[in-house]
Design a protein around this motif. Structure first.
Motif, PDB file in Angstrom:
ATOM      1  N   LYS A 141      -1.139 -36.403  37.764  1.00 40.22           N
ATOM      2  CA  LYS A 141      -0.326 -37.531  37.303  1.00 40.22           C
ATOM      3  C   LYS A 141      -0.233 -38.619  38.368  1.00 40.22           C
ATOM      4  O   LYS A 141      -0.136 -39.814  38.049  1.00 40.22           O
ATOM      5  CB  LYS A 141       1.071 -37.040  36.936  1.00 40.22           C
ATOM      6  CG  LYS A 141       1.115 -36.167  35.700  1.00 40.22           C
ATOM      7  CD  LYS A 141       2.526 -35.674  35.427  1.00 40.22           C
ATOM      8  CE  LYS A 141       2.572 -34.751  34.218  1.00 40.22           C
ATOM      9  NZ  LYS A 141       3.952 -34.207  33.996  1.00 40.22           N
ATOM     10  N   LEU A 142      -0.266 -38.212  39.638  1.00 39.40           N
ATOM     11  CA  LEU A 142      -0.161 -39.175  40.732  1.00 39.40           C
ATOM     12  C   LEU A 142      -1.468 -39.932  40.977  1.00 39.40           C
ATOM     13  O   LEU A 142      -1.463 -40.946  41.680  1.00 39.40           O
ATOM     14  CB  LEU A 142       0.258 -38.457  42.023  1.00 39.40           C
ATOM     15  CG  LEU A 142       1.672 -37.872  42.041  1.00 39.40           C
ATOM     16  CD1 LEU A 142       1.877 -37.030  43.297  1.00 39.40           C
ATOM     17  CD2 LEU A 142       2.720 -38.990  41.988  1.00 39.40           C
ATOM     18  N   GLY A 143      -2.580 -39.419  40.446  1.00 40.61           N
ATOM     19  CA  GLY A 143      -3.852 -40.114  40.607  1.00 40.61           C
ATOM     20  C   GLY A 143      -4.763 -39.567  41.685  1.00 40.61           C
ATOM     21  O   GLY A 143      -5.705 -40.250  42.116  1.00 40.61           O
ATOM     22  N   TYR A 144      -4.530 -38.348  42.126  1.00 42.92           N
ATOM     23  CA  TYR A 144      -5.458 -37.717  43.074  1.00 42.92           C
ATOM     24  C   TYR A 144      -6.807 -37.503  42.397  1.00 42.92           C
ATOM     25  O   TYR A 144      -6.882 -37.301  41.180  1.00 42.92           O
ATOM     26  CB  TYR A 144      -4.909 -36.378  43.553  1.00 42.92           C
ATOM     27  CG  TYR A 144      -3.854 -36.471  44.645  1.00 42.92           C
ATOM     28  CD1 TYR A 144      -4.154 -36.086  45.950  1.00 42.92           C
ATOM     29  CD2 TYR A 144      -2.575 -36.944  44.373  1.00 42.92           C
ATOM     30  CE1 TYR A 144      -3.189 -36.162  46.954  1.00 42.92           C
ATOM     31  CE2 TYR A 144      -1.616 -37.023  45.368  1.00 42.92           C
ATOM     32  CZ  TYR A 144      -1.925 -36.623  46.657  1.00 42.92           C
ATOM     33  OH  TYR A 144      -0.976 -36.702  47.651  1.00 42.92           O
ATOM     34  N   ARG A 145      -7.889 -37.510  43.199  1.00 42.53           N
ATOM     35  CA  ARG A 145      -9.234 -37.419  42.617  1.00 42.53           C
ATOM     36  C   ARG A 145      -9.644 -35.978  42.325  1.00 42.53           C
ATOM     37  O   ARG A 145     -10.201 -35.697  41.257  1.00 42.53           O
ATOM     38  CB  ARG A 145     -10.264 -38.059  43.556  1.00 42.53           C
ATOM     39  CG  ARG A 145     -11.701 -37.885  43.057  1.00 42.53           C
ATOM     40  CD  ARG A 145     -12.703 -38.684  43.852  1.00 42.53           C
ATOM     41  NE  ARG A 145     -12.570 -40.114  43.590  1.00 42.53           N
ATOM     42  CZ  ARG A 145     -13.423 -41.036  44.036  1.00 42.53           C
ATOM     43  NH1 ARG A 145     -14.469 -40.663  44.779  1.00 42.53           N
ATOM     44  NH2 ARG A 145     -13.236 -42.316  43.763  1.00 42.53           N
TER      45      ARG A 145
ATOM     46  N   GLY B 130     -10.800 -21.896  36.584  1.00 43.66           N
ATOM     47  CA  GLY B 130     -10.719 -22.006  35.142  1.00 43.66           C
ATOM     48  C   GLY B 130      -9.282 -22.155  34.665  1.00 43.66           C
ATOM     49  O   GLY B 130      -8.989 -22.921  33.743  1.00 43.66           O
ATOM     50  N   TYR B 131      -8.379 -21.445  35.326  1.00 45.23           N
ATOM     51  CA  TYR B 131      -6.948 -21.545  35.003  1.00 45.23           C
ATOM     52  C   TYR B 131      -6.430 -22.947  35.311  1.00 45.23           C
ATOM     53  O   TYR B 131      -5.700 -23.546  34.511  1.00 45.23           O
ATOM     54  CB  TYR B 131      -6.204 -20.488  35.810  1.00 45.23           C
ATOM     55  CG  TYR B 131      -4.694 -20.564  35.749  1.00 45.23           C
ATOM     56  CD1 TYR B 131      -4.003 -20.345  34.562  1.00 45.23           C
ATOM     57  CD2 TYR B 131      -3.958 -20.830  36.907  1.00 45.23           C
ATOM     58  CE1 TYR B 131      -2.619 -20.390  34.516  1.00 45.23           C
ATOM     59  CE2 TYR B 131      -2.572 -20.875  36.871  1.00 45.23           C
ATOM     60  CZ  TYR B 131      -1.902 -20.659  35.680  1.00 45.23           C
ATOM     61  OH  TYR B 131      -0.537 -20.702  35.638  1.00 45.23           O
ATOM     62  N   ILE B 132      -6.837 -23.490  36.453  1.00 39.66           N
ATOM     63  CA  ILE B 132      -6.386 -24.822  36.854  1.00 39.66           C
ATOM     64  C   ILE B 132      -6.979 -25.894  35.939  1.00 39.66           C
ATOM     65  O   ILE B 132      -6.275 -26.794  35.464  1.00 39.66           O
ATOM     66  CB  ILE B 132      -6.760 -25.103  38.319  1.00 39.66           C
ATOM     67  CG1 ILE B 132      -6.076 -24.098  39.262  1.00 39.66           C
ATOM     68  CG2 ILE B 132      -6.407 -26.536  38.699  1.00 39.66           C
ATOM     69  CD1 ILE B 132      -4.571 -24.133  39.242  1.00 39.66           C
ATOM     70  N   ALA B 133      -8.271 -25.809  35.684  1.00 45.15           N
ATOM     71  CA  ALA B 133      -8.920 -26.809  34.831  1.00 45.15           C
ATOM     72  C   ALA B 133      -8.354 -26.771  33.410  1.00 45.15           C
ATOM     73  O   ALA B 133      -8.198 -27.811  32.758  1.00 45.15           O
ATOM     74  CB  ALA B 133     -10.432 -26.581  34.811  1.00 45.15           C
TER      75      ALA B 133
ATOM     76  N   PHE C 294      -0.151 -18.508  41.724  1.00 48.74           N
ATOM     77  CA  PHE C 294      -0.999 -19.164  40.731  1.00 48.74           C
ATOM     78  C   PHE C 294      -0.206 -20.192  39.916  1.00 48.74           C
ATOM     79  O   PHE C 294      -0.686 -21.301  39.657  1.00 48.74           O
ATOM     80  CB  PHE C 294      -1.607 -18.127  39.778  1.00 48.74           C
ATOM     81  CG  PHE C 294      -2.465 -17.101  40.460  1.00 48.74           C
ATOM     82  CD1 PHE C 294      -3.172 -17.409  41.612  1.00 48.74           C
ATOM     83  CD2 PHE C 294      -2.557 -15.815  39.944  1.00 48.74           C
ATOM     84  CE1 PHE C 294      -3.966 -16.455  42.252  1.00 48.74           C
ATOM     85  CE2 PHE C 294      -3.351 -14.868  40.567  1.00 48.74           C
ATOM     86  CZ  PHE C 294      -4.056 -15.180  41.721  1.00 48.74           C
ATOM     87  N   HIS C 295       0.993 -19.836  39.543  1.00 46.01           N
ATOM     88  CA  HIS C 295       1.835 -20.779  38.790  1.00 46.01           C
ATOM     89  C   HIS C 295       2.180 -22.002  39.643  1.00 46.01           C
ATOM     90  O   HIS C 295       2.194 -23.134  39.150  1.00 46.01           O
ATOM     91  CB  HIS C 295       3.102 -20.080  38.308  1.00 46.01           C
ATOM     92  CG  HIS C 295       2.848 -18.940  37.372  1.00 46.01           C
ATOM     93  ND1 HIS C 295       1.894 -18.997  36.381  1.00 46.01           N
ATOM     94  CD2 HIS C 295       3.419 -17.710  37.272  1.00 46.01           C
ATOM     95  CE1 HIS C 295       1.883 -17.862  35.707  1.00 46.01           C
ATOM     96  NE2 HIS C 295       2.800 -17.060  36.224  1.00 46.01           N
ATOM     97  N   ASN C 296       2.455 -21.765  40.938  1.00 43.15           N
ATOM     98  CA  ASN C 296       2.739 -22.882  41.843  1.00 43.15           C
ATOM     99  C   ASN C 296       1.523 -23.806  41.974  1.00 43.15           C
ATOM    100  O   ASN C 296       1.666 -25.033  42.022  1.00 43.15           O
ATOM    101  CB  ASN C 296       3.137 -22.360  43.221  1.00 43.15           C
ATOM    102  CG  ASN C 296       4.511 -21.710  43.237  1.00 43.15           C
ATOM    103  OD1 ASN C 296       5.354 -22.003  42.396  1.00 43.15           O
ATOM    104  ND2 ASN C 296       4.742 -20.829  44.202  1.00 43.15           N
TER     105      ASN C 296
ATOM    106  N   ALA D 246      -1.304 -28.885  40.710  1.00 52.39           N
ATOM    107  CA  ALA D 246      -2.453 -29.598  40.143  1.00 52.39           C
ATOM    108  C   ALA D 246      -2.015 -30.591  39.080  1.00 52.39           C
ATOM    109  O   ALA D 246      -2.505 -31.725  39.017  1.00 52.39           O
ATOM    110  CB  ALA D 246      -3.449 -28.594  39.565  1.00 52.39           C
ATOM    111  N   GLN D 247      -1.105 -30.184  38.231  1.00 53.13           N
ATOM    112  CA  GLN D 247      -0.602 -31.085  37.188  1.00 53.13           C
ATOM    113  C   GLN D 247       0.146 -32.268  37.802  1.00 53.13           C
ATOM    114  O   GLN D 247       0.032 -33.403  37.319  1.00 53.13           O
ATOM    115  CB  GLN D 247       0.310 -30.299  36.238  1.00 53.13           C
ATOM    116  CG  GLN D 247      -0.432 -29.258  35.424  1.00 53.13           C
ATOM    117  CD  GLN D 247       0.497 -28.294  34.690  1.00 53.13           C
ATOM    118  OE1 GLN D 247       1.647 -28.099  35.110  1.00 53.13           O
ATOM    119  NE2 GLN D 247       0.021 -27.670  33.633  1.00 53.13           N
TER     120      GLN D 247
END
Length: 332
Positions: free
Chosen positions: A40-44, A67-70, A28-30, A35-36
């Motif tokens: 930053k790179l501009g993925y949609r 929810g964790y990712i968002a 989950f941390h990975n 995602a972060q």
């Protein structure tokens, strides 16, 4: 690089892969770190898939994990690739994704699939007395749309969820899903990263039979592919052996966590297994930037796909982040 960049939206599919020597919590941390990074790179988009009873995949409670990712990102769209709707009551999914959209407005996608995302024994445990739910997939989608509609005045209400703009996608790995997505006028995402056989037929059916809807006025397609990019073909091919080893476990029915790479797969698989894997992973792009760009551009030219979604099973997490960085540099 002197080549013209690929002018397509680029997104990510992540399965919260569990590495050998690590736990789901590490996965989950990975995933959040990835995602972060891609935000930053501009993925949609950053999508996660529902799978069950698989030692290498920790994304079983998909809505919870989204929810964790968002919550740890700011702008990238977050969604399911997908929720296996026959495993759930449509009202529950409407409420879960209504909650996500309420917390993170304008950022939530809802991709829906009809497969169980697991073996039949686990599917029985998930569905109990609802094993016929797969055959009711179109009706379940309509029920879900009803709960999310602002016009719902029935006795059953999705709160939160009702009246919220949550884009629904149809996911699939066969032509059945193409007919359904076309008839419902919804965007269509194909799982070519593990089931490429019917990709071209499905895209043709979807585009030819698409009926405009209140949600979409013309066909919109996305294909998920495997990408492992590195500074050289040699480095990328070595990184890919982790993926091959894990996938070999799937073929043999002996699931395992994602293992470290090895120098060579020679002696680890037989001729039949190698051929079978090559067929299932034909939409896989491994190599340097030049190699990946050439092969990916050929794929896009052939399929005329509207959006690319990449998934990368790489053991070394820094190498995985770097692979996504190299991939994004190929796109405008």
């Amino acid at each position: 690089m002197n080549k013209t960049g690929i002018n397509k939206p680029l997104s990510v599919l992540d399965l919260a892969s569990v590495l050998e020597g690590q736990t789901p919590a590490d996965a989950f941390h990975n995933s959040l770190r990835l995602a972060q990074h891609v935000e930053k790179l501009g993925y949609r988009r950053f999508w996660m898939a529902e799978h069950h009873s698989m030692i290498s995949v920790a994304s079983s409670a998909t809505a919870v994990l989204l929810g964790y990712i968002a919550g740890g990102t700011n702008t990238i769209r977050v969604g399911s690739g997908g929720i296996m709707l026959p495993n759930h009551a449509p009202l529950v999914i409407a409420e879960q994704f209504g909650t996500l959209e309420s917390l993170y407005p304008g950022r939530i996608d809802l991709g829906l699939g009809r497969a169980p995302g697991t073996d039949q024994i686990t599917a029985c445990a998930l569905r109990r007395d609802r094993m016929s739910a797969t055959n009711e997939f179109p009706e379940s989608i309509q029920e879900l749309q009803h709960y999310l509609s602002a016009d719902n005045t029935g006795p059953v209400r999705a709160v939160p969820g009702e009246g919220l703009d949550i884009p629904i996608w149809i996911l699939g790995s066969s032509t059945d899903s193409a007919y359904l997505a076309a008839a419902m006028g919804l965007p269509y995402a194909f799982a070519s990263h593990f089931a490429p056989a019917q990709l071209h037929a499905a895209l043709k059916i979807y585009r030819q039979q698409f009926k405009p809807s209140e949600f979409l006025d013309k066909p919109y397609t996305m294909a998920c592919v495997n990408v492992i990019a590195a500074d050289s073909d040699e480095i990328a091919n070595r990184l890919a052996t982790s993926f091959y080893q894990m996938f070999l476990g799937v073929i043999r029915g002996k699931l395992r966590k994602l293992p470290p790479p090895v120098d060579s797969m020679e002696g680890m698989w037989n001729e039949y297994e190698a051929a079978h894997m090559q067929q299932m992973l034909s939409c896989t792009f491994i190599g340097s930037q030049n190699t990946v760009q050439d092969k990916l551009q050929q794929f896009i030219d052939l399929t005329q796909i509207d959006e690319i979604m990449a998934t990368s099973h790489i053991y070394d997490q820094q190498a995985r982040l770097y692979s996504y960085e190299l991939l994004k540099s190929l796109f405008i």
